[in-house]
Design an enzyme around this catalytic site. Structure first.
Site, PDB file in Angstrom:
ATOM      1  N   GLY A  88       0.685  -1.302   0.170  1.00  0.00           N
ATOM      2  CA  GLY A  88      -0.027  -0.039  -0.132  1.00  0.00           C
ATOM      3  C   GLY A  88       0.808   1.183   0.056  1.00  0.00           C
ATOM      4  O   GLY A  88       2.092   0.989   0.185  1.00  0.00           O
ATOM      5  N   GLY A  89       0.299   2.526   0.018  1.00  0.00           N
ATOM      6  CA  GLY A  89       1.177   3.727   0.061  1.00  0.00           C
ATOM      7  C   GLY A  89       1.990   3.578   1.422  1.00  0.00           C
ATOM      8  O   GLY A  89       1.179   3.152   2.501  1.00  0.00           O
ATOM      9  N   LYS A 136      -0.552  -2.704   8.288  1.00  0.00           N
ATOM     10  CA  LYS A 136       0.399  -2.022   7.551  1.00  0.00           C
ATOM     11  C   LYS A 136       1.787  -1.941   8.241  1.00  0.00           C
ATOM     12  O   LYS A 136       1.692  -1.161   9.251  1.00  0.00           O
ATOM     13  CB  LYS A 136      -0.363  -0.829   6.936  1.00  0.00           C
ATOM     14  CG  LYS A 136       0.800  -0.070   6.382  1.00  0.00           C
ATOM     15  CD  LYS A 136      -0.006   1.167   5.509  1.00  0.00           C
ATOM     16  CE  LYS A 136      -0.795   0.519   4.174  1.00  0.00           C
ATOM     17  NZ  LYS A 136      -1.364   1.616   3.130  1.00  0.00           N
ATOM     18  N   ASP A 163      -5.103  10.102  -2.990  1.00  0.00           N
ATOM     19  CA  ASP A 163      -4.494   9.077  -3.656  1.00  0.00           C
ATOM     20  C   ASP A 163      -5.709   8.083  -3.790  1.00  0.00           C
ATOM     21  O   ASP A 163      -5.613   6.826  -3.800  1.00  0.00           O
ATOM     22  CB  ASP A 163      -3.374   8.271  -2.887  1.00  0.00           C
ATOM     23  CG  ASP A 163      -2.326   7.267  -3.679  1.00  0.00           C
ATOM     24  OD1 ASP A 163      -2.636   7.569  -4.944  1.00  0.00           O
ATOM     25  OD2 ASP A 163      -1.680   6.780  -3.431  1.00  0.00           O
TER      26      ASP A 163
END
Ligand SMILES: *[C@@H]1O[C@H](CO)[C@@H](O)[C@H](O)[C@H]1NC(C)=O
Ligand SMILES: *[C@@H]1O[C@H](CO)[C@@H](O)[C@H](O)[C@H]1NC(C)=O
Ligand SMILES: *[C@@H]1O[C@H](CO)[C@@H](O)[C@H](O)[C@H]1NC(C)=O
Length: 919
Positions: free
Chosen positions: A582-583, A601, A702
């Site tokens: 992911g970002g 994450k 985004d």
């Protein structure tokens, strides 16, 4: 003798006489009869031999030649006891000695330098040692059979090479140790080599390839180290008829036997052979017996001829199916074709059972139960080359081959993989030019020779992939690579806009080997082990350091989750648990004891910049408060040192991009138009909420299909909002702070970095276009003029009569659908207007879309009420309970689902937690 003194006859005669006398008792030379007498005396029960009289030539089982010299002694199977005299070698005419199947003991006599002996058979006795010098000068010996003797351990002496006539060497169960000497390959006469049941170790000598061995029995080595290595050398042993290798530790595949046409008896059972049983073996014309039980053979179960006596127990290998003549799943065939280039590694063969690679096969991660999306062969001790057949995996997003010993080059075929996002080949021995990948993050550091052999200096002014890589390398510093990708891509986009037309693929980023100490900055692969968020203090709100006077802080404390818990649930951040990139970081799937799934994450250290803990926590505490049924909920976090981990709900159906662009590879159905419409509305509502938050207006920056996640009910949630706020500030100004992805970027954002909510509206418009057309915002597979979706879409929309051609062909078009699509197309056009002020607000978008959804689904009860996590859920309390439970047993064994003391979990929490993926 002594030259100085005169030498009368008598003084000469006496020593000569003495010499003659002495010679009778010396082993150097003796008369055959004397030697035979010694032999007889050494045998305790010699009566049974019937040897009497002075002339051995008259003895039973003894033959002499014409000159009355003993030629043959054959005293086998007579239960004889005793020892053999070392003087046997003084029978100059002896050609044949057969003493087998008796109970002789003591050392076996040496025949070193004997000039006549042809055959020695001495097996099944109790000889206690075998002489080290035995083979010296033994040029006549043709057959030596000495097995089944309790020799003290011995090794085959290198001097065996002087036994140039040796045809048969049989020494099974003879306490042989060490390796099989390479010299066997130079013994051109050797046809039978039987060294079974010893303590031999090491690999088959490569020189076997030049030998004319017909019978090779090396089965059943007894030591701790049996024979090992591959059996490839057999492929060149053209004379081979019988090969017994069972009961060893041979690995690798059965080689191509097309040169070994005479093969009849093959016993490979009880080894660790891998790979597909080659047709060149199965179809050998003379096969009689074949034994393959207990190996790790893969692929389809081979079908041997009916005349073959076959030992191949069902389930004792790794065949994809036990049905004779059955075929393997296409994915299995494809996987085997790529691991062939690694020599079919044992570790994979052991683990890969059955016919479904998506059923937990080592290194393989799938989506939708069928599509292989992630291949992770990191640090598996692989050697060999990267097979071009990896290009068969069209659904593959990530290929990780780092930390092995791979050689060769990166095959250019890999550039054809349509969905590849990441290729990590770091820390191998690869060389050669890196092919030009488009839209792929290629990591090659730790390959000393990669990129070499090029020599062609790039023409000045042009910017090619490798140059980009160097720029990246130079700029990287300690900043996260993901940000760099964005930053570099941004620069390139600018270049392109200024007319540097050469750049067709502005976001190829190649990371080259670097020699500085900041490998960590370059190496994106997940390390897994060395996280050290304190496990002890993680259960309580942190009280160290300055406590800001913000009420959020205390509440956020209860969202802190210990690193130990996260390690446990993600299998120590195992590669197999990676859901996506992911970002700002890597997303792992985690599973709690009760089966509840979460997404973790792990932020790239550079991505969160230099923000201190306090500041980070206050940002996160805000994010944890942002709750909406169409936003992926942040459930908690962990931070310590440079580690920052965020815990999200898990979304089981993955990303919208997969559903929209990769559904074929994932073997999913394409999305119907009504579903797309509902998803668009869900996203619009989530973003509307973000934009409308009082005090803390969030701009996502985004938005794209890989940041839109789907639940089991196919309703959508937006992920990764707010993370931009965590990005580093300062030095890197616009570029590093610029999130967003090309194709979705509003022009004013790309040009100036100016951010308003209208940036999200633009991206949302692009997503609408993607929903209508099924095409990506930037589609490299399209001709130049269609590359950029927005431009192409507008053109198609403008020209009357062509628009229908732009609609995704998988959408069923009836009158209503056409009307609905054309309304959404109109909306998409507005959203992507050049000027921000020309674009509508999210609330307007929600109105338009919800009216369309209502048209379609007038009878459906309010879906909103049926869906999503309970927003009033006391999540912090739920987490506290969960952590308290984890805290009592931080090292709970993996997969312990039998736990009974699971605290009752709030239903919403468990129900909707899940996946994340993104780029
Ligand atoms: C091999 O040699 C070892 C050591 O002398 C001995 O203990 C063992 O019995 C021998 N094995 C056989 C099969 O003769
Ligand atoms: C084979 O066995 C030897 C010990 O006998 C060991 O040193 C070597 O690493 C092994 N080779 C392979 C390929 O396993
Ligand atoms: C890696 O491969 C090279 C070339 O095949 C070989 O020389 C080297 O010993 C291997 N290294 C390891 C650690 O296996």
């Amino acid at each position: 003798m002594e030259a100085e003194h005169p030498c009368p006859f008598s003084t000469l005669f006496i020593p000569l006489f003495l010499c003659l006398l002495l010679s009778f008792s010396l082993p150097v030379h003796s008369d055959d009869a004397a030697v035979m007498e010694l032999l007889k005396q050494g045998i305790i029960n010699s009566d049974s031999l019937g040897w009497s009289g002075p002339d051995p030539c008259t003895w039973k089982n003894v033959k002499c030649d014409r000159s009355k010299q003993v030629q043959v002694i054959q005293i086998k199977g007579m239960n004889l006891q005793g020892t053999l005299p070392k003087e046997l070698r003084d029978l100059p005419a002896l050609t044949q000695l057969e003493v087998q199947q008796n109970q002789f003991t003591g050392p076996f006599p040496s025949f070193a330098g004997h000039g006549s002996i042809l055959i020695i058979i001495a097996h099944n006795n109790r000889f206690t040692s075998f002489p080290a010098d035995f083979f010296t000068g033994m040029t006549t010996l043709q057959s030596l059979t000495i097995g089944d003797n309790p020799f003290s351990p011995w090794t085959i002496p290198e001097s065996i090479v002087s036994a140039t006539s040796l045809k048969t060497f049989s020494a099974s169960s003879a306490n042989l140790t060490g390796k099989i000497p390479e010299v066997f390959g130079t013994m051109v006469s050797l046809g039978e080599l039987k060294l079974a049941m010893n303590k031999l170790e090491g690999e088959l000598p490569q020189t076997f390839a030049r030998s004319s061995i017909q019978t090779l029995w090396l089965n059943g080595q007894q030591g701790n180290n049996k024979l090992n290595g591959t059996i490839v050398v057999l492929a060149d042993m053209a004379s081979l008829t019988s090969v017994w290798l069972h009961g060893n530790q041979f690995t690798g595949p059965i080689p191509d036997f097309s040169m070994v046409k005479k093969l009849q008896d093959v016993s490979f059972r009880d080894n660790q052979l891998t790979g597909i049983v080659p047709a060149s073996f199965v179809n050998l014309p003379n096969l009689r017996t074949v034994s393959l039980t207990n190996n790790l053979l893969q692929g389809p179960r081979p079908t041997f001829g009916v005349n073959v006596d076959l030992d191949m127990k069902p389930g004792s290998n790794r065949f994809c199916t036990e049905n004779s003549g059955g075929t393997c799943d296409g994915r299995v065939n494809d996987l085997l074709s790529v691991v062939e280039a690694f020599g079919y590694p044992k570790t994979l063969a052991e683990d890969w059972r059955g016919n479904d690679p998506c059923n937990k096969w080592k290194g393989i991660t799938c989506t939708g139960e069928v599509a292989i999306e992630y291949v992770d062969f990191q640090n598996m001790g692989l050697s060999g080359t990267i097979s071009p057949k990896f290009s068969l995996f069209t659904s593959m997003l990530r290929l990780v081959l780092s930390d092995n010993n791979l050689t060769g080059t990166i095959p250019s075929e890999l550039t054809k993989l349509p969905n590849l996002e990441l290729l990590d080949v770091s820390n191998n021995n690869l060389h050669g030019k890196i092919p030009s990948f488009i839209n792929v993050l290629v990591i090659t550091n730790g390959n000393p020779d990669i990129g070499k052999e090029s020599g062609e200096p790039s023409p000045p002014g042009s910017v090619d992939g490798s140059k980009v890589g160097k720029i990246v390398g130079a700029v990287v510093g300690s900043v996260g690579v993901l940000l760099l990708v964005v930053a570099v891509g941004f620069c390139l986009l600018r270049l392109k806009q200024k007319g540097s037309g050469k750049l067709r693929s502005p976001h190829t980023v190649v990371i080259h080997p670097r020699h500085s100490g900041d490998q960590d900055a370059v190496k994106i692969t997940v390390a897994g082990g060395n996280v050290n968020c304190g496990a002890n203090d993680a259960f309580s709100p942190r009280r160290n350091g300055p406590v800001p006077g913000d009420i959020h802080f205390v509440e956020a404390g209860s969202m802190v989750i210990s690193i130990q818990v996260l390690k446990n649930v993600t299998n120590n951040f195992s590669g197999a648990n990676i859901l996506g990139w992911g970002g700002f970081g890597t997303v792992y799937k985690g599973e709690l004891h009760d089966g509840t799934k979460i997404a973790v994450k792990r932020m790239e250290s550079g991505a969160v910049g230099e923000k201190g803990q306090t500041e980070f926590m206050s940002e996160i505490s805000v994010l944890t408060k942002v709750r909406h049924r169409h936003l992926v909920a942040l459930l908690g976090y962990c931070l310590d040192g440079k580690e920052r981990l965020l815990v999200y709900e898990y979304m089981p159906q993955g990303t919208l991009s997969k559903r929209l662009f990769n559904w074929r590879e994932a073997r999913l159905k394409p999305l119907e138009w009504t579903r797309r419409l509902t998803i668009a509305l869900d996203v619009a509502r989530g973003v509307e909420y973000l934009h409308g938050l009082a005090h803390q207006s969030f701009i996502h920056r985004d938005l794209k299909p890989s940041n839109i996640l789907l639940g089991d009910d196919m309703r959508a949630k937006v992920s990764d909002f707010g993370l931009v706020r965590l990005a580093p500030e300062g030095n890197f100004s616009v570029e590093t702070r610029l999130a967003g992805t090309f194709g979705y970027l509003a022009p004013e954002y790309a040009e100036t970095g100016r951010v308003t909510t209208k940036v999200d509206v633009y991206s949302f418009g692009v997503i609408l276009m993607e929903l209508i057309t099924g095409r990506k915002a930037l589609d490299d597979s399209q001709p130049e003029e269609c590359l950029h979706l927005v431009t192409w879409f507008r053109r198609m929309h403008l020209i009357k009569g062509t628009f229908q051609k732009a609609i995704d062909p998988t959408i069923e078009l009836d009158e209503e659908a056409v009307a609905s699509i054309s309304t959404v197309a109109e909306l998409a056009g507005h959203c992507t207007a050049r000027e921000p002020y020309q674009r509508p607000d999210m609330s307007h978008i929600v109105n338009v879309l919800s009216s369309l959804v209502e048209l379609w689904k007038p009878a459906e009860p309010d879906a909103e009420d049926m869906y999503g996590i309970d927003l009033d859920l006391p999540l912090p309390q739920a987490l506290k309970k969960w952590q308290a439970f984890e805290g009592t047993s931080p090292f709970l064994p993996k997969g312990d689902s039998a736990q009974t003391s699971i605290p009752t979990r709030p239903s919403g929490f468990a129900k909707s937690l899940t996946s994340e993926d993104g780029r």
